[in-house]
Motif scaffolding. Structure first.
Motif, PDB file in Angstrom:
ATOM      1  N   UNK A   1       2.739   8.759  -3.835  1.00 14.30           N
ATOM      2  CA  UNK A   1       3.603   8.933  -2.658  1.00 14.30           C
ATOM      3  C   UNK A   1       5.063   9.012  -3.107  1.00 14.30           C
ATOM      4  N   UNK A   2       5.432   8.176  -4.063  1.00 12.94           N
ATOM      5  CA  UNK A   2       6.816   8.203  -4.570  1.00 12.94           C
ATOM      6  C   UNK A   2       7.135   9.587  -5.126  1.00 12.94           C
ATOM      7  N   UNK A   3       6.221  10.117  -5.937  1.00 10.74           N
ATOM      8  CA  UNK A   3       6.473  11.422  -6.575  1.00 10.74           C
ATOM      9  C   UNK A   3       6.540  12.551  -5.554  1.00 10.74           C
ATOM     10  N   UNK A   4       5.619  12.500  -4.587  1.00  8.37           N
ATOM     11  CA  UNK A   4       5.647  13.542  -3.536  1.00  8.37           C
ATOM     12  C   UNK A   4       6.985  13.562  -2.814  1.00  8.37           C
ATOM     13  N   UNK A   5       7.620  12.398  -2.757  1.00  7.27           N
ATOM     14  CA  UNK A   5       8.894  12.303  -2.045  1.00  7.27           C
ATOM     15  C   UNK A   5      10.098  12.290  -3.001  1.00  7.27           C
ATOM     16  N   UNK A   6       9.840  12.690  -4.250  1.00  8.13           N
ATOM     17  CA  UNK A   6      10.893  12.776  -5.262  1.00  8.13           C
ATOM     18  C   UNK A   6      11.641  11.458  -5.479  1.00  8.13           C
ATOM     19  N   UNK A   7      10.891  10.356  -5.404  1.00  8.51           N
ATOM     20  CA  UNK A   7      11.486   9.048  -5.681  1.00  8.51           C
ATOM     21  C   UNK A   7      11.170   8.652  -7.119  1.00  8.51           C
TER      22      UNK A   7
ATOM     23  N   UNK B   1       1.461   4.743 -17.198  1.00  7.39           N
ATOM     24  CA  UNK B   1       1.521   6.210 -17.214  1.00  7.39           C
ATOM     25  C   UNK B   1       2.203   6.818 -15.993  1.00  7.39           C
ATOM     26  N   UNK B   2       1.990   6.230 -14.809  1.00  8.01           N
ATOM     27  CA  UNK B   2       2.524   6.903 -13.623  1.00  8.01           C
ATOM     28  C   UNK B   2       3.938   6.434 -13.257  1.00  8.01           C
ATOM     29  N   UNK B   3       4.583   5.675 -14.155  1.00  5.21           N
ATOM     30  CA  UNK B   3       5.941   5.201 -13.871  1.00  5.21           C
ATOM     31  C   UNK B   3       6.978   5.893 -14.760  1.00  5.21           C
ATOM     32  N   UNK B   4       8.173   6.084 -14.189  1.00  6.79           N
ATOM     33  CA  UNK B   4       9.274   6.651 -14.973  1.00  6.79           C
ATOM     34  C   UNK B   4       9.811   5.639 -15.975  1.00  6.79           C
ATOM     35  N   UNK B   5       9.807   4.363 -15.597  1.00  8.44           N
ATOM     36  CA  UNK B   5      10.300   3.324 -16.506  1.00  8.44           C
ATOM     37  C   UNK B   5       9.451   2.075 -16.368  1.00  8.44           C
TER      38      UNK B   5
ATOM     39  N   UNK C   1       0.830  -1.214   0.000  1.00  5.69           N
ATOM     40  CA  UNK C   1       0.000   0.000   0.000  1.00  5.69           C
ATOM     41  C   UNK C   1       0.867   1.268   0.000  1.00  5.69           C
ATOM     42  N   UNK C   2       0.228   2.388  -0.335  1.00  5.80           N
ATOM     43  CA  UNK C   2       0.905   3.689  -0.318  1.00  5.80           C
ATOM     44  C   UNK C   2       1.383   4.015   1.098  1.00  5.80           C
TER      45      UNK C   2
END
Ligand SMILES: *Cc1c(COP(=O)(O)O)cnc(C)c1O
Length: 363
Positions: free
Chosen positions: A162-168, A193-197, A116-117
């Motif tokens: 959550x990853x993006x909010x924390x610059x991960x 869509x929501x993944x960098x890779x 979970x997030x």
């Protein structure tokens, strides 16, 4: 060399290439991909950019190389990667995150590979000089070790938020992303869509003999290409292999719902077989895990006898756990046959163990 099993339920890769796929491979136009001149590789790239909605694509020999290159691009030695504690990249890639990237893994205690997030939020390290730097969040869709189950889209998006909010950074191990799409009708590009890779395997489910791809931004793929070169993954004329991938994407994606149907049929029929039970709550895609409950019968013993007597191969995933996966070579008739064979072998093994225990020695 061991004989090829007559029926292979071990995995969803290595079905036999169809005559049409072989024909298509033979006619492929090829060129030197190390100079970016292979037209079939470019055809594959154009299909995959559309499929995944990403800017750029890199063709790779394996999914493992895709995951590991992604880790090396996203992370530096000493960084930490958040993933589920049963993830493929943790257990089946020969320790590569540690060996190649120099990253440690924070293994979350998810439910069948789905976390979970909130768990991500709690796992993020404080930013100080004592802690490893939390750097990457890794999601596996579908979860292989979870039994081929799908992440719900909202839960996946909550995790990447959550990853993006924390610059991960975020990476999607989509070895079986196309099976998730077949099961849920949610486009692969929506998941991606929501993944960098994103990595997807082309030899699982859709049945190309070799190949995986990595997708991301132009910048990400430029760096990934450098790692591919470094690792010796750059190939001269891989168009012949890419042709099989193109064929698989164009012709076999429509067959994935059939693989899932067959896996569900297998689970349903096994409910009536004594001595075996479905390990998972339900069957969502092409993988089934079963627990052997027959007295004195191990997964290995069952696997060996099923192969010996019926030429049917299944996987062993634990002392009592077997894995059965459908693939393009499997038909409904084969499923019925495999269930009948399972019933017979479990009966035989359970009885022989009882006979051994109750037998009184003669003389
Ligand atoms: C198979 C698999 C991989 C690795 O793919 P290979 O092509 O076998 O290296 C990665 N992740 C998952 C979830 C897989 O099932």
């Amino acid at each position: 060399m061991p004989n090829r099993p007559r029926i292979d339920l071990f995995a969803d890769n290595h079905p036999q290439p169809s005559p049409e796929m072989r024909q298509y491979i033979c006619q492929a136009e090829v060129g030197d991909d190390t100079k970016d001149e292979d037209p079939t590789i470019h055809l594959l790239y154009s299909i995959c950019t559309e499929l995944l909605g990403k800017e750029a694509i890199l063709y790779l020999p394996t999914g493992t190389m895709g995951n590991e290159i992604a880790f090396m691009v996203h992370c530096r030695p000493g960084d930490e990667i958040i993933m589920d504690k049963i993830a493929h990249a943790y257990h089946f890639e020969s320790g590569a995150p540690a060996a190649l990237t120099g990253a440690s893994i924070c293994g979350l205690d998810g439910k069948r590979g789905v976390y979970t997030a909130k768990q991500v939020q709690e796992a993020i390290r404080p930013f100080d000089r004592f802690s490893p730097r939390t750097r990457l969040v890794h999601v596996e869709q579908t979860s292989m070790n979870g039994g081929g189950n799908c992440w719900p889209l909202e839960q996946m998006q909550a995790v990447t938020s959550v990853a993006k909010e924390n610059k991960l950074a975020t990476h999607l191990d989509g070895a079986r992303l196309l099976l998730a799409t077949a099961a849920t009708n949610i486009p692969a590009s929506t998941y991606a869509a929501s993944f960098d890779s994103v990595m997807i395997s082309l030899d699982k489910g859709i049945g190309a003999p070799v190949g995986a791809i990595l997708a991301g931004s132009h910048e990400f793929i430029e760096e990934a290409r450098r790692w591919k070169q470094r690792l010796g993954g750059s190939m001269r004329s891989p168009g012949f292999m890419a042709a099989a991938c193109v064929f698989a994407l164009q012709n076999n994606m429509v067959r994935l719902p059939g693989l899932i149907e067959d896996a569900k049929l297998l689970a349903k029929l096994m409910e009536d077989v004594p001595g075996i039970r479905n390990f998972n709550e339900n069957t969502e895609t092409d993988i089934n895990f079963f627990e052997i409950t027959a007295p004195n019968v191990t997964a290995q013993g069952f696997r060996d006898r099923l192969l010996e007597k019926y030429g049917i191969k299944v996987g062993v995933m634990g002392p009592q756990r077997v894995r059965m996966v459908t693939n393009l070579d499997i038909t409904k008739d084969i499923i019925y046959e495999a269930v009948a064979a399972t019933r017979d072998v479990l009966n035989e093994l359970a009885n022989s163990s009882i006979n051994l225990m109750t037998m009184t020695p003669v003389n």
